[in-house]
Design an enzyme around this catalytic site. Sequence first.
Site, PDB file in Angstrom:
ATOM      1  N   CYS A 227       0.007   2.702  -4.267  1.00  0.00           N
ATOM      2  CA  CYS A 227      -0.371   4.040  -4.808  1.00  0.00           C
ATOM      3  C   CYS A 227       0.412   5.367  -4.279  1.00  0.00           C
ATOM      4  CB  CYS A 227      -1.882   4.052  -3.926  1.00  0.00           C
ATOM      5  SG  CYS A 227      -3.101   3.098  -4.834  1.00  0.00           S
TER       6      CYS A 227
ATOM      7  N   HIS B 108       0.774  -1.265   0.123  1.00  0.00           N
ATOM      8  CA  HIS B 108       0.092   0.116   0.133  1.00  0.00           C
ATOM      9  C   HIS B 108       0.868   1.222  -0.067  1.00  0.00           C
ATOM     10  CE1 HIS B 108      -4.006  -1.608   0.202  1.00  0.00           C
ATOM     11  NE2 HIS B 108      -3.404  -2.348   1.531  1.00  0.00           N
TER      12      HIS B 108
END
Length: 236
Positions: A170, A128
Amino acid sequence: MDSSSTGHIVDSAYDDGNIPSNQISIAAHDAPRQHIPNEEVTLSEEYDISHGRRGMAIILNHENFELMNKREGSTIDRDTAVAVLTNLQFDVRVYNDLPSGRLFGELKRLADEDHTESDCLLVMVMTHGDEDVLYAYDRPYSVDRLWEHFMGNACPTLLGKPKLFFIQACRGRAFDKGVKLGCSDLDSDCHVFEPHKYTIPTTADLLVMYSSYKGHVSWRNPRGGSWFIPALCVEF
């Protein structure tokens, strides 16, 4: 188009969004070398890959987190990368769900190793992320910490050798809606280090490739893995 209908989710600390992004941003810090006056320097147009080993390939795979959602499908990307990099004769090391302390410790130990007989270094991260940060199992950290131990004299046996970092994560919360193209619009320097001859920037020979543009989400399918890692492995 709803993301749940396509089966794709984002590699963000957040779980909102609709439209996939397939942009790849490359930040290659390989500034021109500064020549010392009155000295002749012959620069090769290719890296030397005649060392005894291809080099180390480190895969930092994060599927489970202490306080964040599980990254379903990440093991598919990991296994694909292991197979391809092994076939390319890299010495592959895989680390799963490392907390930050162990993650930085492993990177420091890697930098302290002797890479004299290695052609290059490759680090692949699947996790992440958000703008300028990545997530270890327990907490976020600045993305720059990935390569801080390999810059300049911090790792002298990698001087003049490519240091390649590929990041599936991301980089923000924005969504890229893309632009439509007609069919007619589609189209299907590196140097060897010579001591005492010239100086190089501390970030020379570093390439960082991201799965998404700065500020944008990155997409992953829980059953099929990400878009970025398989495409990268095909190019390898």
